[in-house]
Enzyme design. Sequence first.
Site, PDB file in Angstrom:
ATOM      1  CB  SER A  42      29.478  -3.343  13.501  1.00 22.90           C
ATOM      2  OG  SER A  42      30.633  -4.073  13.840  1.00 22.90           O
ATOM      3  CG  ASP A 158      28.757  -6.158  16.017  1.00 25.63           C
ATOM      4  OD1 ASP A 158      27.772  -5.851  15.317  1.00 25.63           O
ATOM      5  OD2 ASP A 158      29.938  -6.055  15.616  1.00 25.63           O
TER       6      ASP A 158
END
Length: 323
Positions: A42, A158
């Site tokens: 991320s 993510d």
Amino acid sequence: MTENLKIGLALGSGSSRGWSHIGIINELTQLGIEPDIICGTSVGAMVGGAYVNGNLAKLEDWALSVTKLDVAKFLKFNTSMTGFVNIDRFHAFLNDCVANDDAVIEQKSKVFAAISTDLETGREVWLTKGSLLQAIWASMSFPGLFPAIKYDNRWLVDGGLVNPVPVSVCRALGADIVIAVNLNANFLGKHLDRNKEIKLPNNNGLANRFSELVKEYANISFFNTKDVQQPPSLLDAIADSVKITQDRITRSRMAGDPPEILLSPKLSDISLLELYRAKEAIAEGHQCVARMRSEIEDHLGPVAQSKKAKTEDSDKSDSSSTD
């Protein structure tokens, strides 16, 4: 030989807290420690990608300039309900501060991996080849903010959903010593203690338009506040729900595969979209490394010194050849 040992840096997920990665990398550099392998999840993928691409200073300058209104400009109500981020503006930001569309992972001097999640199978995906920008973007597609990204015929979201602090990826890519950064240590419930109510900026122009948008659709609480009891904002609730899962995953995975050095910056009061608090986060990154300096030097001091000596010898040899 110690100079042949490879250092891995596992940069964890953590939204706005991710600016602390910048301070950590800069402070490690000051200690003579430059990792050979960078693995990020991320926001860790974004900062790590900027680092391997030579744009860390540019990203830091941008982060330190961000205001609350700048954050609001990144938000755009999407009638398809696939996400709240203005994709065009985000793409331009990545091009300016992280990587252009032509940057290729294999062409960088350091090994790099961005971790993402296959939305259909739930499997962990390591992005180690091809477009640097697309790998970063796929790793950052936080549910609720970004739409899922189509990458190599898979819908990716993510990477924090499966591997929030990618120690295992560093090991698999050849790291002998791993420095891991966990941005979500001791965060649970901390910033939710703040009572908030949104108070809009001046009732005119662009600022009002964005703040009304945010208030109506997301109840995001990063504008001026006063002490009125408010529930957590929509995106804070989503973010913290995900982070509860990430915390459990991180604890489990690190128990089975602990890093040699674990850095846990104190960032529990910074929430999802408080990107304008970069100065605090970066400073805490520096301080976190400083607090761990003795342990870092115990593990990595000989390695850093050997690599530095090897580089200096190489430079002398090149100089002699030129003469």
